[in-house]
Scaffold this motif. Structure first.
Motif, PDB file in Angstrom:
ATOM      1  N   MET A   1       0.827  -1.226  -0.041  1.00 55.85           N
ATOM      2  CA  MET A   1       0.065  -0.074   0.092  1.00 55.85           C
ATOM      3  C   MET A   1       0.842   0.988   0.088  1.00 55.85           C
ATOM      4  N   LEU A   2       1.825   1.350   0.976  1.00 54.46           N
ATOM      5  CA  LEU A   2       2.735   2.452   0.877  1.00 54.46           C
ATOM      6  C   LEU A   2       4.142   1.802   0.621  1.00 54.46           C
ATOM      7  N   SER A   3       4.847   2.721  -0.347  1.00 50.88           N
ATOM      8  CA  SER A   3       6.354   2.327  -0.665  1.00 50.88           C
ATOM      9  C   SER A   3       7.122   2.472   0.532  1.00 50.88           C
ATOM     10  N   ASP A   4       8.231   1.789   0.634  1.00 48.12           N
ATOM     11  CA  ASP A   4       9.265   1.925   1.765  1.00 48.12           C
ATOM     12  C   ASP A   4      10.065   3.333   1.789  1.00 48.12           C
ATOM     13  N   LYS A   5       9.959   3.901   0.370  1.00 43.12           N
ATOM     14  CA  LYS A   5      10.380   5.146   0.310  1.00 43.12           C
ATOM     15  C   LYS A   5       9.637   6.416   0.910  1.00 43.12           C
ATOM     16  N   LEU A   6       8.232   6.077   0.747  1.00 40.32           N
ATOM     17  CA  LEU A   6       7.281   7.021   1.334  1.00 40.32           C
ATOM     18  C   LEU A   6       7.144   6.951   2.831  1.00 40.32           C
ATOM     19  N   ILE A   7       7.520   5.745   3.196  1.00 42.20           N
ATOM     20  CA  ILE A   7       7.542   5.701   4.792  1.00 42.20           C
ATOM     21  C   ILE A   7       8.687   6.246   5.368  1.00 42.20           C
ATOM     22  N   CYS A   8       9.826   5.959   4.571  1.00 44.00           N
ATOM     23  CA  CYS A   8      10.986   6.876   5.063  1.00 44.00           C
ATOM     24  C   CYS A   8      10.889   8.294   5.178  1.00 44.00           C
ATOM     25  N   ASP A   9      10.274   8.690   3.849  1.00 43.92           N
ATOM     26  CA  ASP A   9      10.232  10.036   4.112  1.00 43.92           C
ATOM     27  C   ASP A   9       9.203  10.567   5.214  1.00 43.92           C
ATOM     28  N   ILE A  10       7.906  10.003   5.542  1.00 44.69           N
ATOM     29  CA  ILE A  10       7.171  10.288   6.593  1.00 44.69           C
ATOM     30  C   ILE A  10       7.933  10.414   7.898  1.00 44.69           C
ATOM     31  N   ILE A  11       8.616   9.251   8.083  1.00 39.56           N
ATOM     32  CA  ILE A  11       9.680   9.338   9.519  1.00 39.56           C
ATOM     33  C   ILE A  11      10.280  10.287   9.483  1.00 39.56           C
ATOM     34  N   ASP A  12      11.206  10.759   8.166  1.00 35.33           N
ATOM     35  CA  ASP A  12      12.119  11.835   7.936  1.00 35.33           C
ATOM     36  C   ASP A  12      11.268  13.314   8.577  1.00 35.33           C
ATOM     37  N   SER A  13      10.275  13.501   8.081  1.00 34.93           N
ATOM     38  CA  SER A  13       9.391  14.577   8.211  1.00 34.93           C
ATOM     39  C   SER A  13       9.102  14.651   9.627  1.00 34.93           C
ATOM     40  N   ALA A  14       8.791  13.785  10.307  1.00 34.16           N
ATOM     41  CA  ALA A  14       8.125  13.611  11.661  1.00 34.16           C
ATOM     42  C   ALA A  14       9.532  13.892  12.734  1.00 34.16           C
ATOM     43  N   VAL A  15      10.489  13.314  12.529  1.00 30.79           N
ATOM     44  CA  VAL A  15      11.598  13.442  13.277  1.00 30.79           C
ATOM     45  C   VAL A  15      12.282  14.895  13.147  1.00 30.79           C
ATOM     46  N   ASN A  16      12.252  15.510  11.868  1.00 27.68           N
ATOM     47  CA  ASN A  16      12.582  16.733  11.734  1.00 27.68           C
ATOM     48  C   ASN A  16      11.697  17.696  12.468  1.00 27.68           C
ATOM     49  N   SER A  17      10.608  17.417  12.637  1.00 27.61           N
ATOM     50  CA  SER A  17       9.544  18.340  13.054  1.00 27.61           C
ATOM     51  C   SER A  17       9.565  18.410  14.732  1.00 27.61           C
ATOM     52  N   GLY A  18      10.463  17.555  15.029  1.00 29.86           N
ATOM     53  CA  GLY A  18      10.379  17.533  16.671  1.00 29.86           C
ATOM     54  C   GLY A  18       9.922  16.085  17.465  1.00 29.86           C
ATOM     55  N   ALA A  19       9.571  15.211  16.799  1.00 29.35           N
ATOM     56  CA  ALA A  19       9.080  13.975  17.278  1.00 29.35           C
ATOM     57  C   ALA A  19      10.711  13.179  17.546  1.00 29.35           C
ATOM     58  N   ASP A  20      10.491  12.421  18.733  1.00 27.97           N
ATOM     59  CA  ASP A  20      11.425  11.603  19.269  1.00 27.97           C
ATOM     60  C   ASP A  20      11.429  10.104  18.714  1.00 27.97           C
ATOM     61  N   LEU A  21      10.199   9.928  18.270  1.00 31.04           N
ATOM     62  CA  LEU A  21       9.799   8.644  17.813  1.00 31.04           C
ATOM     63  C   LEU A  21       8.892   8.738  16.683  1.00 31.04           C
ATOM     64  N   ALA A  22       8.916   8.292  15.491  1.00 29.49           N
ATOM     65  CA  ALA A  22       8.122   8.328  14.476  1.00 29.49           C
ATOM     66  C   ALA A  22       7.857   6.837  14.073  1.00 29.49           C
ATOM     67  N   GLU A  23       6.526   6.375  13.963  1.00 28.79           N
ATOM     68  CA  GLU A  23       6.244   5.088  13.698  1.00 28.79           C
ATOM     69  C   GLU A  23       5.166   5.084  12.678  1.00 28.79           C
ATOM     70  N   VAL A  24       5.261   4.206  11.735  1.00 34.35           N
ATOM     71  CA  VAL A  24       3.990   3.866  10.560  1.00 34.35           C
ATOM     72  C   VAL A  24       3.679   2.676  10.593  1.00 34.35           C
ATOM     73  N   PHE A  25       2.303   2.389  10.736  1.00 29.15           N
ATOM     74  CA  PHE A  25       1.886   1.120  10.926  1.00 29.15           C
ATOM     75  C   PHE A  25       0.900   0.804   9.831  1.00 29.15           C
ATOM     76  N   VAL A  26       1.006  -0.276   9.135  1.00 29.58           N
ATOM     77  CA  VAL A  26       0.111  -0.387   7.923  1.00 29.58           C
ATOM     78  C   VAL A  26      -0.575  -1.807   8.125  1.00 29.58           C
ATOM     79  N   GLU A  27      -1.805  -1.982   7.931  1.00 30.40           N
ATOM     80  CA  GLU A  27      -2.436  -3.095   8.213  1.00 30.40           C
ATOM     81  C   GLU A  27      -3.417  -3.638   6.988  1.00 30.40           C
ATOM     82  N   ASP A  28      -3.323  -4.848   6.774  1.00 31.51           N
ATOM     83  CA  ASP A  28      -4.163  -5.578   5.755  1.00 31.51           C
ATOM     84  C   ASP A  28      -4.804  -6.682   6.436  1.00 31.51           C
ATOM     85  N   VAL A  29      -6.325  -6.625   6.447  1.00 29.10           N
ATOM     86  CA  VAL A  29      -6.976  -7.733   7.018  1.00 29.10           C
ATOM     87  C   VAL A  29      -7.958  -8.280   5.985  1.00 29.10           C
TER      88      VAL A  29
END
Lengths: 469, 448
Positions: free
Chosen positions: A1-29
């Motif tokens: 659903m989400l590419s690894d590159k996109l996930i890494c970009d999200i984590i980068d943006s989050a940490v650059n905004s001041g988060a000390d932990l950024a987590e992406v959770f993807v679920e398929d049921v």
């Protein structure tokens, strides 16, 4: 659903905004279910759901955004909103994602999603054909079979890159007996992480007959008495008493904010010395098990209480931060629409030394709760309630007449101290537990136990079975 | 998502289903955007934001109504929707026919009560409201030691539905809700209590009244004790009564009656409650936060008595259960059947005046464990409860650790009087409005 590159970009943006932990959770049921009522197939369902959740943490400040819309514009908008809402914390280094590691606690020979819905129907008919013809007193019956396969992937700024893949099957059988205006139902609902072989091997005819018998027995029962008395609680789902009265109050969701009657009690006596208890998520094939939790940590077999002494709490990442401790691998959520919190898995009172029969024989008068219904608890006060589905009076050390309509109430701390007998017949039983992060599969369990004194909320009945005394 | 695109996707699904061989077909799109903040220790502990959407399909094939659901909008997802609904039809074996509906005179159903007040629900506004509420809850009494849970959330989202019979439905709705749970302590005694508010305009949230309501139910609990088991003259306070009655509402469904799952089967026209008890469904009730002009099957709702002066007037019907009895749907088709906005008719006197007549008894303010401690079919219940004693005709000592036990049907026939203090609680498709109810005697278990 989400590419690894996109996930890494999200984590980068989050940490650059001041988060000390950024987590992406993807679920398929994926799921498939069939349900019958009074011998007819009225429900058939199958489908898949998928979605993602992005969690940012800064100290104990949490931002959670989620969606099932994988459109990159929606994702980037949510990420941007999350980044602007997070409190600016200490800067941290982002660790490169580890190689993806996959895990499961399922123990499957025959994948239940490879079995057709018609075969589900054929199996259920074995039960429904018994219920519809068993006895004129059984007036309604339902049964259902549902399989859910859940694959989740957790990636975070600490490099965690894990996937958990579990398939669960749950069978539910309910018989309703009628006598005049009275109706009583009896239900059984085994669940497993095993494959369809569990269903093929399940003694469904025998269990269905037991279920019908129980409904008929309970519709003919008088009302339970009221007041304080000794209560012997049967093994298996009887463990809901421990789940409600103690388990929830040992979750960091409440301990972490000191909203638990067991806050700051590690190493202290919180239960009678005959009580030891565990929360063990690592039992292969068990309904409440998982290998990797919803934060990407390995699950654990946690000793909660040893001989009455509190040994451990169940702690998630947020709880660990609040309690200056470490996560215990117990973070769970119903789906991507919830941020994870500390939850139970397979939680049980460990086996003791007494036999079931000796415990009954040792009880002159009291209530025997042969099978329990659900309940709830206020973790701050420890006040709980739960229903007795199948009850009997104990008179002169013997199980006597059946009674219905009893509710047990009390305070967790007091009840734990009042357990004076623990049997040697430990059994686990499947259930669903609802809390802050939604409804998750759990097992409760215990051997037969006796609580020396507990309030039984029954009804004083005019037609009580005193003639059987 | 663009709503025109959503609607064109629905049309594509319905057309494709008919081409596939379905006799009738219906597709619905539902979207939801929500935001929530949680406050703890004087700051935002959690912020949530979400966007969700889904398509559900139902279609009739081989005389069976198959259903399916997806969150994807691709051509493959449409094929999956249709083929899995068709697969389900092959397995189903329902003897009662189900329907897809369109009233030719009401084939275009549009209801959009979302107003500009929703725009006030910004992140900053929710945070500001939450921080102020937390601060003032803690300041209210030094016995209130913590606000363990404080969440403000709002959501809105459109629903679109079209079918092969010509129906087109567009509906939008919104809501904002505030919930707070506090802990009070005195010595070794710890008690908790919570309060809930919901509405459509955050400017109408009355913080002071909210805090008063929370504190007035929480602080007395610190003094609460169990009481002796026995039979007590009892008033069930409005919110507790709504919770209790709501647990038995499924018995009013015609479907439950037809399947033998309700003791109200065949009892329309009979007395099932005391003469003073009347319950009316008013879908467009002016005091309701959300009005309900039509149900989920596209049938118009209308005002009707469910119980009138104790007489059971009508069960709740959807299209399927109505057909089985050769009558019309009552506009209560929401998946199964459900009530929209319902109102218990108020009495003339206050709880205080009724208590004066009772002299010695009990006021129940809260019941717990409704999912476990009651049998929704037989009506039997035994529930952990809290409240106050009535002594010398006045509300007196707070009470905890008791159960009240009885039977719903017996209780309704035994109702003695309805008070005049109506409150509302939300349900899944509307609100339930009820005053406090004097139910006569009930069995109480407590300390002996």
């Amino acid at each position: 659903m989400l590419s690894d590159k996109l996930i890494c970009d999200i984590i980068d943006s989050a940490v650059n905004s001041g988060a000390d932990l950024a987590e992406v959770f993807v679920e398929d049921v994926r799921y498939q279910s069939v349900g019958m009522l009074n011998g007819r197939v009225l429900k058939a369902d199958s489908g898949f759901d998928s979605g993602y959740g992005i969690r940012l943490m800064s100290g104990t400040n949490v931002v959670y955004v989620y969606s099932n819309d994988s459109d990159e514009k929606v994702l980037m908008k949510l990420t941007k909103e999350a980044c602007s809402a997070i409190k600016k914390g200490d800067s941290v280094n982002i660790k490169e994602l580890e190689e993806l590691s996959r895990s499961t606690m399922s123990d499957i020979r025959i994948d239940p999603l490879d079995i057709s819905k018609m075969e589900y129907v054929d199996f259920l008919k074995k039960s429904s054909s018994i219920m519809t013809t068993y006895d004129p007193a059984i007036t309604e019956s339902t049964c259902s079979l549902k399989t859910t396969n859940r694959i989740v992937r957790i990636m975070n700024s600490k490099g965690i890159n894990k996937e958990e893949n579990d398939t669960r099957i749950r069978l539910a059988i309910e018989a309703i007996a009628t006598k005049g205006n009275e109706k009583q139902s009896s239900r059984l609902a085994p669940g497993t992480l095993k494959g369809f072989e569990f269903i093929n091997d399940y003694p469904v005819e025998e269990k269905t007959r037991e279920c019908c018998e129980k409904a008929i027995r309970m519709v003919n029962a008088g009302y339970a008495p009221s007041g304080k008395m000794p209560v012997v609680i049967n093994n298996g789902f009887g463990g809901v008493i421990f789940h409600e009265a103690c388990g929830h109050a040992l979750e960091s969701t409440s301990v972490g904010i000191k909203n638990s009657c067991f806050t700051d009690m590690l190493g202290k006596q919180i239960a009678s010395p005959v009580v030891s208890a565990r929360d063990n998520a690592r039992i292969k094939g068990e309904w409440g098990s998982y290998s990797t939790d919803d934060e990407g940590n390995e699950s654990s077999d946690l000793l909660l209480i040893e001989n009455g002494i509190l040994k451990n709490y169940m702690i998630d990442e947020l709880g660990a931060r609040r309690m200056d401790s470490k996560p215990t691998g117990c973070a769970r959520r119903e789906s991507y629409t919830y941020a994870p919190t500390s939850r139970m898995s397979n939680t049980y009172i460990c086996a003791g030394n007494d036999s079931h029969d000796d415990i009954i024989a040792d009880t002159e008068y009291g209530l025997y709760a042969a099978s329990m219904g659900g309940g709830s608890v206020d973790t701050a006060t420890g006040e709980f309630n739960f229903a007795v589905d199948e009850g009997y009076m104990i008179r002169n050390g013997k199980i006597a007449e059946p009674v219905r309509g009893a509710t047990l109430i009390g305070k967790g701390g007091e009840v734990l101290m009042n357990i004076d007998k623990v049997g040697n017949d430990l059994e686990l039983s499947a259930g669903m537990c609802g809390s802050l992060s939604g409804s998750v599969p759990v097992t409760v369990g215990q051997p037969t136990i006796r609580v020396s004194s507990i309030i039984v909320g029954g009804r004083d009945s005019d037609d009580s079975n005193e003639d059987e005394e | 998502m663009d709503l025109d695109f959503a609607e064109s996707t629905l049309r594509k699904i319905v057309d494709r289903a008919i081409e596939y061989g379905f006799e009738e077909a219906q597709a619905a799109y539902s979207a939801d955007a929500s935001m929530a903040v949680e406050i703890m220790f004087g700051e935002v502990s959690s912020f949530e934001n979400s966007v969700g959407r889904g398509i559900s399909f139902k279609g009739k094939l081989y005389g069976q109504m198959g259903r399916s659901h997806t969150t994807e909008f691709t051509d493959e997802a449409i094929e999956f929707l249709i083929s899995s609904a068709a697969d389900n039809c092959k397995v189903l074996d329902d003897e009662d026919p189900d329907f897809i509906y369109c009233d030719p005179d009401n084939s275009e159903l549009i209801y959009c009560p979302v107003n500009e007040a929703y725009e006030k629900n910004t992140y900053n506004r929710l945070v500001e409201t939450g921080l102020s509420l937390e601060k003032n809850l803690l300041a209210y009494s030094d016995k209130i030691k913590a606000v363990d849970y404080l969440r403000i959330s709002c959501s809105k989202g459109p629903d679109i539905m079209i079918n092969s019979k010509g129906l087109r439905v567009f509906k939008d709705s919104d809501i904002i809700s505030i919930i707070a749970g506090c802990r009070a302590e005195e010595g070794d005694i710890v008690k908790s209590g919570s309060e809930f508010w919901y509405g459509k305009d955050i400017d109408l949230f009355d913080e002071k009244a909210f805090i008063e309501r929370l504190a007035s139910q929480l602080l007395p609990k610190l003094e609460a004790k169990s009481i002796s088991s026995g039979s007590y003259e009892t008033i069930i306070e409005n919110e507790a009564f709504i919770s209790l009655f709501g647990s038995f509402v499924s018995n009013f469904s015609a479907y439950a009656m037809q399947k033998g799952l309700s003791l109200l089967k065949g009892r329309a026209g009979e007395k099932i409650a005391s003469d003073c008890f009347s319950l009316t469904e008013i879908p467009m009730y002016e005091k309701a936060v959300n009005k309900v002009p039509f149900d989920a099957e596209g049938v118009l709702t209308y005002e009707k008595d469910i119980i009138s002066e104790g007489i059971f007037k009508t069960a709740l019907y959807n299209l399927k259960s109505a057909y089985k009895e050769g009558r019309k749907s009552t506009g209560n088709g929401f998946g199964g059947t459900a009530l929209t906005n319902v109102v218990v008719k108020e009495g003339k006197r206050s709880v205080e005046e009724i208590a004066m007549d009772i002299g010695e008894g009990l006021i129940i303010t809260d019941v717990s464990g409704l999912h476990a401690g009651l049998n929704p079919i037989s009506g039997d219940f035994s529930l952990l409860s809290e409240g106050f004693l009535i002594k010398d005709g006045k509300k007196a000592d707070p009470v905890e650790q008791i159960t009240i036990a009885g039977n719903f049907y017996d209780m309704m026939l035994n109702v003695k009087e309805i008070a005049n203090d109506t409150k509302a609680l939300p349900g899944s498709n509307g609100e339930f409005f009820s005053p406090s109810i004097y139910i006569g005697k009930i069995d109480v278990s407590g300390e002996d």
